[in-house]
Scaffold this motif. Structure first.
Motif, mmCIF file in Angstrom:
data_model
loop_
_atom_site.group_PDB
_atom_site.id
_atom_site.type_symbol
_atom_site.label_atom_id
_atom_site.label_comp_id
_atom_site.label_asym_id
_atom_site.label_seq_id
_atom_site.Cartn_x
_atom_site.Cartn_y
_atom_site.Cartn_z
ATOM 1 N N ALA A 50 0.824 -1.216 0.000
ATOM 2 C CA ALA A 50 0.000 0.000 0.000
ATOM 3 C C ALA A 50 0.857 1.264 0.000
ATOM 4 C CB ALA A 50 -0.934 -0.008 1.213
ATOM 5 N N VAL A 51 1.925 1.260 0.822
ATOM 6 C CA VAL A 51 2.763 2.461 0.950
ATOM 7 C C VAL A 51 3.698 2.614 -0.247
ATOM 8 C CG1 VAL A 51 4.599 3.519 2.328
ATOM 9 C CG2 VAL A 51 2.644 2.479 3.467
ATOM 10 N N ALA A 52 4.419 1.540 -0.606
ATOM 11 C CA ALA A 52 5.471 1.653 -1.613
ATOM 12 C C ALA A 52 4.945 1.584 -3.043
ATOM 13 C CB ALA A 52 6.514 0.544 -1.395
ATOM 14 N N VAL A 53 3.904 0.788 -3.280
ATOM 15 C CA VAL A 53 3.392 0.608 -4.644
ATOM 16 C C VAL A 53 2.258 1.585 -4.956
ATOM 17 C CG1 VAL A 53 2.343 -1.033 -6.263
ATOM 18 C CG2 VAL A 53 4.062 -1.828 -4.618
ATOM 19 N N LEU A 54 1.371 1.796 -3.987
ATOM 20 C CA LEU A 54 0.168 2.598 -4.231
ATOM 21 C C LEU A 54 0.196 3.958 -3.550
ATOM 22 C CD1 LEU A 54 -2.451 -0.278 -3.842
ATOM 23 C CD2 LEU A 54 -1.459 0.624 -5.949
ATOM 24 N N ASP A 55 1.276 4.251 -2.782
ATOM 25 C CA ASP A 55 1.420 5.539 -2.095
ATOM 26 C C ASP A 55 0.199 5.855 -1.225
ATOM 27 O OD1 ASP A 55 2.846 7.826 -1.413
ATOM 28 O OD2 ASP A 55 1.877 9.047 -2.959
ATOM 29 N N ALA A 56 -0.242 4.859 -0.448
ATOM 30 C CA ALA A 56 -1.418 5.025 0.412
ATOM 31 C C ALA A 56 -1.123 5.963 1.563
ATOM 32 C CB ALA A 56 -1.860 3.659 0.940
ATOM 33 N N THR A 57 -2.172 6.583 2.106
ATOM 34 C CA THR A 57 -2.037 7.478 3.253
ATOM 35 C C THR A 57 -1.965 6.666 4.543
ATOM 36 O OG1 THR A 57 -4.417 7.666 3.607
ATOM 37 C CG2 THR A 57 -3.418 9.196 2.026
ATOM 38 N N THR A 58 -1.597 7.347 5.638
ATOM 39 C CA THR A 58 -1.560 6.689 6.944
ATOM 40 C C THR A 58 -2.927 6.121 7.307
ATOM 41 O OG1 THR A 58 0.180 8.189 7.703
ATOM 42 C CG2 THR A 58 -1.060 7.028 9.409
ATOM 43 N N PHE A 59 -3.979 6.879 7.046
ATOM 44 C CA PHE A 59 -5.323 6.427 7.379
ATOM 45 C C PHE A 59 -5.709 5.194 6.560
ATOM 46 C CE2 PHE A 59 -9.983 6.542 6.937
ATOM 47 C CZ PHE A 59 -10.333 6.511 8.275
ATOM 48 N N GLN A 60 -5.359 5.180 5.279
ATOM 49 C CA GLN A 60 -5.682 4.027 4.437
ATOM 50 C C GLN A 60 -4.969 2.766 4.912
ATOM 51 O OE1 GLN A 60 -4.536 5.785 0.664
ATOM 52 N NE2 GLN A 60 -6.679 5.913 -0.022
ATOM 53 N N VAL A 61 -3.732 2.913 5.357
ATOM 54 C CA VAL A 61 -3.000 1.755 5.864
ATOM 55 C C VAL A 61 -3.648 1.234 7.144
ATOM 56 C CG1 VAL A 61 -0.787 0.969 6.787
ATOM 57 C CG2 VAL A 61 -0.836 2.462 4.786
ATOM 58 N N ALA A 62 -4.083 2.150 8.020
ATOM 59 C CA ALA A 62 -4.765 1.727 9.245
ATOM 60 C C ALA A 62 -6.086 1.029 8.933
ATOM 61 C CB ALA A 62 -5.004 2.933 10.148
ATOM 62 N N VAL A 63 -6.807 1.503 7.923
ATOM 63 C CA VAL A 63 -8.070 0.881 7.541
ATOM 64 C C VAL A 63 -7.840 -0.543 7.012
ATOM 65 C CG1 VAL A 63 -10.009 1.021 5.909
ATOM 66 C CG2 VAL A 63 -9.288 3.048 7.148
ATOM 67 N N LEU A 64 -6.691 -0.797 6.384
ATOM 68 C CA LEU A 64 -6.355 -2.153 5.961
ATOM 69 C C LEU A 64 -6.347 -3.104 7.160
ATOM 70 C CD1 LEU A 64 -3.428 -1.977 3.361
ATOM 71 C CD2 LEU A 64 -5.723 -2.908 3.002
ATOM 72 N N THR A 65 -5.752 -2.643 8.267
ATOM 73 C CA THR A 65 -5.743 -3.455 9.486
ATOM 74 C C THR A 65 -7.161 -3.667 9.997
ATOM 75 O OG1 THR A 65 -3.553 -2.613 10.087
ATOM 76 C CG2 THR A 65 -4.884 -3.585 11.862
ATOM 77 N N ALA A 66 -7.959 -2.609 9.979
ATOM 78 C CA ALA A 66 -9.346 -2.717 10.445
ATOM 79 C C ALA A 66 -10.134 -3.712 9.606
ATOM 80 C CB ALA A 66 -10.019 -1.342 10.403
ATOM 81 N N ALA A 67 -9.934 -3.695 8.284
ATOM 82 C CA ALA A 67 -10.682 -4.581 7.391
ATOM 83 C C ALA A 67 -10.399 -6.043 7.692
ATOM 84 C CB ALA A 67 -10.346 -4.259 5.935
ATOM 85 N N ALA A 68 -9.174 -6.352 8.087
ATOM 86 C CA ALA A 68 -8.811 -7.744 8.365
ATOM 87 C C ALA A 68 -9.531 -8.297 9.587
ATOM 88 C CB ALA A 68 -7.297 -7.856 8.547
#
Length: 425
Positions: A50-68
């Protein structure tokens, strides 16, 4: 009141030489170990994608954890009731295959330029749902594979190797991400789920078909029975509340940890995975020694010691920073993971042997509903705090919360006991 009837011992000979000479347990353990390493590679690899390939934001990365973790909140209760009605090994195999297909979609989409943050969210959510089915069935399956007196030892071994995967998985993910890219690490996780399914398929023991209680009951009534058992039992109730509260703090700081180490501390991907892995080293010691500690101190006292290790040492983690200050992360993480591992082994064995077996699936997910249901909320809150105050601020808030949670264990009946009871009153 007499103790509820438990399932008869599995129709397999108990081998001499310990559990590792038990063929079926060895297959179960091997599949768990490989899959756990793959899954813990993904906990680092997916945010790195998410960070290196898609340049996701901090919030988007946290939402990935929430989705799991969100599926525990949405589907946990009906899954628990359903698992109590069916054989569990086919459920576990199906969950492994579903997770493998989801994670394989990432390396398929990435080279084609089709990968998006939305796809990563769908993968995280779907794999989380597969995990609900697998873990619920797994908790109920183990006591049918082994005699009850071997369940604590089996849990200790499973937790020890699972905790070791927290060290191996992130470090391996970081190394692979640096050498071949984070997408490759996600692909290897898919392979690990296929291997786990193969190991489960090769188990020879025939699992007995669960017996339905006399009289027809709806899924809703069966769900309610599991919830009532947990809420009315003083031991399960306090352990559930403590687990939920501590998971808020644990998940909160972990949800933004990768972002902090990459963007604030400016560490390379390989070192990020290594640091997260080393911080989990205490969990290996904790899981391996939990059964011995419980025998020496008593199971109730061992839980209190585990809570003390899980909470206050977390205050060291916000002291971490660039350079040598990362040692605070390692020290705090080692102590916290030690406490978490001891608590998980003792609590898991207690739940499996204390709960009437016909209720075990429902009781397991009833506890997980609150334990794991707080995780998506914690991840989103941590992401919001990280967006507003930076990862440093989010970690300070979440570790302060975690440090206070062991006080919950002093409210219930654990305080006055050496050992937890063997059967409900």
């Amino acid at each position: 009141m007499s103790a509820p009837a438990r399932p008869s011992a599995p129709a397999v000979d108990r081998p001499r030489g310990g559990l590792f000479r038990h063929r079926d347990f060895r297959l179960l353990w091997t599949g768990h170990t490989v899959s756990a390493v793959g899954s813990n590679m993904t906990t680092v690899a997916l945010p790195l994608v998410a960070v290196a390939v898609l340049d996701a934001t901090t919030f988007q990365v946290a939402v990935l954890t929430a989705a799991a973790w969100l599926p525990w909140l949405l589907a946990g209760l009906p899954v628990g009731a359903w698992v109590d009605r069916v054989r569990r090994r086919p459920v576990m195999i199906g969950a492994d295959l579903a997770a493998a297909a989801l994670f394989l979609s990432v390396p398929v989409a990435a080279p084609l330029g089709l990968l998006t943050v939305w796809q990563l969210l769908v993968v995280a959510l779907g794999a989380g749902l597969a995990r609900v089915f697998f873990e619920t069935a797994d908790q109920v399956y183990l006591p049918t594979l082994l005699p009850s007196e071997q369940v604590p030892e089996a849990n200790s071994r499973l937790h020890a190797t699972h905790t070791a995967s927290y060290l191996v998985g992130p470090g391996l993910a970081g190394l692979i991400a640096q050498l071949a890219g984070a997408v490759v690490a996600v692909a290897l996780d898919a392979v690990s789920f296929l291997f786990s399914a193969l190991c489960l398929h090769r188990i020879r023991a025939v699992e007995p078909r669960p017996r339905r209680p006399a009289g027809a009951s709806s899924l809703r009534q069966e769900v309610a029975a599991g919830l009532r058992f947990v809420t009315r039992d003083p031991y399960l109730r306090v352990l559930t509340v403590f687990g939920a509260a501590s998971n808020i703090g644990l998940t909160g700081y972990q949800a933004v940890l990768v972002v902090f180490l990459v963007r604030s501390a400016h560490l390379p991907a390989g070192l990020v995975g290594l640091l997260i892995g080393v911080a989990s080293l205490g969990g290996i010691v904790g899981a391996a020694s939990a059964a011995r500690l419980a025998r020496r101190l008593g199971t109730a006292r061992a839980l209190l010691v585990a809570g003390a290790l899980t909470g206050p040492p977390a205050l060291l983690i916000p002291l971490a920073g660039p350079g040598v200050r990362v040692t605070w992360l390692v020290l705090g993480g080692v102590l916290v993971s030690l406490g978490v591992a001891v608590g998980n082994v003792v609590k898991g064995s207690f739940r499996q042997t204390y709960t009437p077996h016909q209720l075990l699936g429902r009781v397991t997910v009833s506890m997980h509903l609150l334990n794991y249901g707080t995780i998506p909320l914690a991840a989103v809150v941590a992401g919001a705090l990280g967006a507003a105050w930076g990862p440093d601020g989010a970690i300070r808030v979440m570790t302060a919360w975690l440090a206070l949670t062991p006080l919950i264990l002093l409210v219930g009946p654990l305080r006055g006991r050496r050992d937890l009871p063997a059967v409900p009153a």
